[in-house]
Design an enzyme around this catalytic site. Sequence first.
Site, mmCIF file in Angstrom:
data_model
loop_
_atom_site.group_PDB
_atom_site.id
_atom_site.type_symbol
_atom_site.label_atom_id
_atom_site.label_comp_id
_atom_site.label_asym_id
_atom_site.label_seq_id
_atom_site.Cartn_x
_atom_site.Cartn_y
_atom_site.Cartn_z
ATOM 1 N N HIS A 25 0.818 -1.139 -0.132
ATOM 2 C CA HIS A 25 0.058 -0.081 -0.086
ATOM 3 C C HIS A 25 1.023 1.264 -0.158
ATOM 4 C CE1 HIS A 25 -4.008 -2.015 0.594
ATOM 5 N NE2 HIS A 25 -3.357 -2.852 1.201
ATOM 6 N N ASP A 50 -0.013 4.333 0.976
ATOM 7 C CA ASP A 50 0.058 4.837 2.253
ATOM 8 C C ASP A 50 0.525 4.328 3.311
ATOM 9 O OD1 ASP A 50 -2.403 3.323 1.750
ATOM 10 O OD2 ASP A 50 -3.494 4.632 2.687
ATOM 11 N N GLY A 97 -10.084 -1.871 2.926
ATOM 12 C CA GLY A 97 -10.664 -1.441 4.069
ATOM 13 C C GLY A 97 -11.311 -2.245 5.123
ATOM 14 N N GLU A 129 -9.145 -12.168 4.966
ATOM 15 C CA GLU A 129 -8.243 -11.384 5.921
ATOM 16 C C GLU A 129 -8.978 -11.334 7.488
ATOM 17 O OE1 GLU A 129 -5.148 -8.008 6.898
ATOM 18 O OE2 GLU A 129 -6.751 -7.548 5.406
ATOM 19 N N ASP A 149 2.723 -5.640 2.415
ATOM 20 C CA ASP A 149 1.306 -5.026 2.663
ATOM 21 C C ASP A 149 1.635 -3.664 3.137
ATOM 22 O OD1 ASP A 149 -1.318 -4.817 3.074
ATOM 23 O OD2 ASP A 149 -1.287 -5.745 5.146
#
Length: 367
Positions: A29, A31, A188, A218, A306
């Site tokens: 990711h 961010d 999310g 997950e 991740d």
Amino acid sequence: MTTELFPVPYGVAPHDPLLSLPKCSLHDHLDGGLRPQTIVELADEIGHDLPAADADGLRAWFQESCDSGDLVRYLAPFEHTTAVMQTSGGLQRVAREWVLDQVADGVVYAEARWAPEQHTADGLTLDETVEAVQAGLDDGIAAAALEGKTIMARQIVTAMRHADRSEEIARLALRHRDNGVAGFDIAGAEAGFPPSRHQAAFDLLHRENFPVTIHAGEAAGPESIWEALQLCHAQRIGHGVRLLEDSEISDADPKLGRLSAWVLDQQVPLELCPSSNLQTGAATSIADHPINWLKSRGFNITVNPDNRLMSGTSMTREMRRLVDEAGWDTDDLMWVSVNALESSFLDFDSRLGLLDDIVLPGYERVS
């Protein structure tokens, strides 16, 4: 401003032989991988208050906050990274450094996963956010090339699964498919927000022959994976660590469930993220992580970081943990690296070129 071009990944010994192995990162990711010093500097520019004043303190705060054993709590600290990614300049800097950090980690192909809808608070349009990120990726690739380093990077445009903008974001991805956007995802909080909630977006992308990966398995169980694959046309599964809940796993007589057997037989790529899974409670240890059993049965597994900042990790550190804590060897690492490249959303000719020219020769040198 941070000046080191290719900093050694956090938690990795500078002379670790795994550092030089060619890697392919599919689940990283944008961010979740900022340099702490960059956050400090960008936050100062916009007047955003941080929970720590310096880079070292901020890094420690992120990792401690994310060691919660719960996905929702793990996601909460992202408010500080997204806060400094609301301008074209901020997005471009973060994306550029994201590429350079991949190069420092031995990564030769990477997909930057991020959600444009989270970066319009200061007036940028969705298209402007995508263009800024692409400019940053291009800058990073060019800077690496000047130093004799090869990397290819693409965007995975993500919609937030708790929002109602997935069809809009899908159309955004399609508008930029010829300008660096290689795929689509939803991310999310997973529980309570199944993939089928965004069926219209996935049907649109399917009609347009556009690649899809979906966070599933997950925080929610096999039903989330089933929807992602069978209803929403996903080519890959983000995480998928709870896939085996539909099976009877034993040393004596393991029996795969219908879903697991289908995933194995179809060789559906699984984007596994071992360290992150420990933080969110999806696994209890590296030695006992489902990735090891999946590897032993021949599932199409890949290894990914991740969120490098939140998990204090990198591709090299994930590999080092698997070697030290789960007994993996170089052949295992080569296998998952080839899996990742072959499962990437890169065009076939480019995949073949990286495989033949960089990935396989890189592992042959250490075998």
